[in-house]
Write an enzyme that holds these catalytic residues in place. Structure first.
Site, PDB file in Angstrom:
ATOM      1  N   SER A 159      37.823 -93.412  80.620  1.00  0.00           N
ATOM      2  CA  SER A 159      37.502 -92.919  81.819  1.00  0.00           C
ATOM      3  C   SER A 159      37.051 -93.875  82.587  1.00  0.00           C
ATOM      4  CB  SER A 159      36.649 -91.650  81.895  1.00  0.00           C
ATOM      5  OG  SER A 159      37.825 -90.759  81.173  1.00  0.00           O
ATOM      6  N   ARG A 160      36.046 -94.912  81.866  1.00  0.00           N
ATOM      7  CA  ARG A 160      35.365 -95.710  82.574  1.00  0.00           C
ATOM      8  C   ARG A 160      35.889 -97.143  82.779  1.00  0.00           C
ATOM      9  NH1 ARG A 160      30.980 -93.111  78.931  1.00  0.00           N
ATOM     10  NH2 ARG A 160      29.319 -92.659  80.336  1.00  0.00           N
ATOM     11  N   HIS A 195      43.356 -88.703  76.659  1.00  0.00           N
ATOM     12  CA  HIS A 195      43.237 -87.225  76.508  1.00  0.00           C
ATOM     13  C   HIS A 195      44.577 -86.408  76.258  1.00  0.00           C
ATOM     14  CE1 HIS A 195      39.744 -88.341  79.095  1.00  0.00           C
ATOM     15  NE2 HIS A 195      39.125 -88.095  78.286  1.00  0.00           N
ATOM     16  N   ALA A 245      38.759 -87.026  84.156  1.00  0.00           N
ATOM     17  CA  ALA A 245      39.115 -88.205  84.613  1.00  0.00           C
ATOM     18  C   ALA A 245      40.260 -88.729  83.600  1.00  0.00           C
ATOM     19  CB  ALA A 245      38.219 -89.165  84.538  1.00  0.00           C
ATOM     20  N   LEU A 246      41.055 -87.638  83.369  1.00  0.00           N
ATOM     21  CA  LEU A 246      42.040 -87.548  82.015  1.00  0.00           C
ATOM     22  C   LEU A 246      42.999 -88.713  82.221  1.00  0.00           C
ATOM     23  CD1 LEU A 246      42.620 -83.625  81.910  1.00  0.00           C
ATOM     24  CD2 LEU A 246      40.895 -85.068  80.795  1.00  0.00           C
ATOM     25  N   SER A 303      45.735 -91.319  79.208  1.00  0.00           N
ATOM     26  CA  SER A 303      46.721 -91.132  77.931  1.00  0.00           C
ATOM     27  C   SER A 303      45.730 -90.681  76.643  1.00  0.00           C
ATOM     28  CB  SER A 303      47.553 -92.416  77.878  1.00  0.00           C
ATOM     29  OG  SER A 303      46.599 -93.498  77.715  1.00  0.00           O
ATOM     30  N   GLY A 326      38.608 -87.453  69.803  1.00  0.00           N
ATOM     31  CA  GLY A 326      39.117 -88.645  69.673  1.00  0.00           C
ATOM     32  C   GLY A 326      38.411 -89.495  68.637  1.00  0.00           C
ATOM     33  N   GLN A 327      39.258 -90.326  67.971  1.00  0.00           N
ATOM     34  CA  GLN A 327      38.694 -91.376  67.036  1.00  0.00           C
ATOM     35  C   GLN A 327      38.086 -92.609  67.740  1.00  0.00           C
ATOM     36  OE1 GLN A 327      38.444 -91.406  63.781  1.00  0.00           O
ATOM     37  NE2 GLN A 327      37.735 -93.842  63.676  1.00  0.00           N
TER      38      GLN A 327
HETATM   39  N1  LIG Z   1      41.733 -93.947  74.150  1.00  0.00           N
HETATM   40  C1  LIG Z   1      41.422 -92.688  73.711  1.00  0.00           C
HETATM   41  N2  LIG Z   1      42.093 -92.632  72.505  1.00  0.00           N
HETATM   42  C2  LIG Z   1      42.071 -91.170  71.840  1.00  0.00           C
HETATM   43  N3  LIG Z   1      40.836 -90.357  72.327  1.00  0.00           N
HETATM   44  C3  LIG Z   1      40.034 -90.571  73.316  1.00  0.00           C
HETATM   45  C4  LIG Z   1      40.458 -91.829  74.040  1.00  0.00           C
HETATM   46  N4  LIG Z   1      39.527 -91.856  75.052  1.00  0.00           N
HETATM   47  C5  LIG Z   1      38.846 -90.741  74.996  1.00  0.00           C
HETATM   48  N5  LIG Z   1      39.281 -90.028  73.952  1.00  0.00           N
HETATM   49  C6  LIG Z   1      38.720 -88.722  73.637  1.00  0.00           C
HETATM   50  O1  LIG Z   1      38.628 -87.860  74.706  1.00  0.00           O
HETATM   51  C7  LIG Z   1      37.667 -86.967  74.436  1.00  0.00           C
HETATM   52  C8  LIG Z   1      36.930 -86.860  75.816  1.00  0.00           C
HETATM   53  O2  LIG Z   1      36.269 -87.925  76.143  1.00  0.00           O
HETATM   54  P1  LIG Z   1      35.886 -88.488  77.367  1.00  0.00           P
HETATM   55  O3  LIG Z   1      36.209 -87.443  78.605  1.00  0.00           O
HETATM   56  O4  LIG Z   1      34.281 -88.936  77.373  1.00  0.00           O
HETATM   57  O5  LIG Z   1      36.829 -89.575  77.738  1.00  0.00           O
HETATM   58  P2  LIG Z   1      36.648 -91.113  77.682  1.00  0.00           P
HETATM   59  O6  LIG Z   1      37.389 -91.943  78.034  1.00  0.00           O
HETATM   60  O7  LIG Z   1      36.018 -91.429  76.372  1.00  0.00           O
HETATM   61  O8  LIG Z   1      35.415 -91.418  78.703  1.00  0.00           O
HETATM   62  P3  LIG Z   1      34.279 -92.432  78.767  1.00  0.00           P
HETATM   63  O9  LIG Z   1      34.755 -93.636  79.271  1.00  0.00           O
HETATM   64  O10 LIG Z   1      33.264 -92.010  79.679  1.00  0.00           O
HETATM   65  O11 LIG Z   1      33.755 -92.457  77.345  1.00  0.00           O
HETATM   66  C9  LIG Z   1      36.686 -87.366  73.408  1.00  0.00           C
HETATM   67  O12 LIG Z   1      37.158 -86.677  72.280  1.00  0.00           O
HETATM   68  C10 LIG Z   1      37.207 -88.837  72.930  1.00  0.00           C
HETATM   69  O13 LIG Z   1      36.819 -89.506  71.821  1.00  0.00           O
HETATM   70  N1  BAL Z   2      32.945 -90.597  75.495  1.00  0.00           N
HETATM   71  C1  BAL Z   2      31.831 -90.031  75.268  1.00  0.00           C
HETATM   72  C2  BAL Z   2      30.925 -89.286  76.333  1.00  0.00           C
HETATM   73  C3  BAL Z   2      30.104 -90.417  77.094  1.00  0.00           C
HETATM   74  O1  BAL Z   2      30.187 -91.696  76.875  1.00  0.00           O
HETATM   75  O2  BAL Z   2      29.080 -89.883  77.659  1.00  0.00           O
END
Ligand SMILES: Nc1ncnc2c1ncn2[C@@H]1O[C@H](COP(=O)(O)OP(=O)(O)OP(=O)(O)O)[C@@H](O)[C@H]1O
Ligand code: BAL
Ligand SMILES: CC(C)(CO)[C@@H](O)C(=O)[O-]
Length: 300
Positions: free
Chosen positions: A203-204, A54, A49-50, A52, A164-165
């Protein structure tokens, strides 16, 4: 499956570049890895669910390596029994388009049977720093994350991995695992990407209704209020952020806070009132059925 909202990246238009090689099994990954010919390789672990955020991770990966592997795997081991594993968005074709547009070399998208061929008896335990904050509210979460991340490291064998931070505690716990287990991978953090309204991309976010999204903006507003109060010290920072969240608790729909804390960035222990140095202000909250996390680094 949850449909993407307008704030999600639309599938990228064709670029003329060859798309990434897709590997779904360990054998396919080994072949794709061999075709990279020993180039310095970066891994970007994701759950798909990539968006910006990602994209920034992938861009950072390209700065640190000559080849980029993105893993797309919704890891059941890190989800609690009442969490959103089943409804987590899985728009794989759109993810491939994002990866093609970003010049990713390999997408590793294994099935659960590939990552967990049998019952998982041996796991990687995060220790004390994985029991607080996210670890307290999502028991077993960091054990699931570290177990799958170490498997991904062993399978992909990257020189560098980018996290990601936005998931600041995850980044700190992964760094600690690499140090404590002498793993031969460099960990790089990438700054949080936000939508123009301040909401950290996630993604959420697709779960949020327009009204919930408006309420959710209280998270980034609270962090900003805390950062603006940096000169007043830890207690001032927390009370400035808390004031915004208290107001949001009575909004429609309300924001229900799991935690708000100011922590030392490498151990995630709470800082004391007279603390001086680098810290992270972290927050987790529910808006409706959606749980969001966010944070901001602050120097005191
Ligand atoms: N807004 C963001 N800025 C920078 N890095 C991000 C951001 N959102 C997610 N990441 C990073 O992307 C990587 C993969 O995260 P993930 O696929 O769980 O996405 P997410 O958007 O964090 O999803 P979720 O909403 O499930 O937490 C992790 O290292 C996460 O920290
Ligand atoms: N972005 C961290 C993964 C998770 O919430 O499950
Ligand atoms: C690092 C990760 C890909 C492990 O499943 C996940 O926790 C995430 O997406 O942040």
């Amino acid at each position: 499956m949850t449909e993407p909202t307008a704030s999600d990246p639309a599938p990228a238009p064709p670029t003329g570049r060859p798309g990434p090689v897709v590997a779904r099994t360990v054998e396919e990954l080994d072949r794709a890895r061999a075709a990279l010919g020993g180039r310095r390789t970066a891994l970007v672990p994701t759950m798909g669910a990539l968006h910006s955020g990602h994209r920034r991770l992938i861009a950072t990966a390209r700065e640190h390596a000559d080849a980029v592997v993105v893993s797309v795997f919704v890891n059941p081991l890190q989800f609690g029994p009442t969490e959103d594993f089943d409804r987590y968005p899985r728009p794989f074709e759109a993810d491939l388009a994002v990866c093609a547009d970003a010049g990713v070399d390999v997408v590793f998208a294994p099935g659960v049977d590939v990552m967990y061929p049998g019952p998982q008896i041996v796991t990687v335990h995060p220790g004390a720093m994985g029991q607080v904050l996210e670890g307290e509210f999502r028991p077993g979460f960091f054990e699931g994350v570290l177990t799958v991340v170490s498997k991904l490291f062993h399978l992909v064998r990257p020189d560098v991995a980018v996290f990601g931070q936005k998931d600041a505690q995850q980044l700190a716990v992964v760094r600690r695992m690499v140090r404590d287990l002498c793993l031969r991978v460099e960990i790089v953090g990438a700054a949080t990407v936000r939508d123009p309204d301040g909401l950290a991309t996630s993604s959420r976010n697709v779960y949020l209704s327009p009204a919930e999204r408006r309420s959710a903006l209280a998270l980034s507003r609270a962090l900003l209020a805390g950062a603006d109060a940096a000169v007043t010290g830890a207690i001032g920072i927390l009370s400035a952020a808390r004031e915004v969240l208290d107001e949001a608790a009575t909004a429609t729909p309300p924001v229900a806070v799991d935690y708000l804390s100011l922590v030392e960035p490498t151990t995630f222990t709470e800082v004391s009132g007279d603390y001086r140095g680098d810290a992270v202000l972290v927050v987790a909250a529910w808006v409706g059925e959606t749980r969001l996390i966010d944070n901001v680094p602050i120097s005191l």
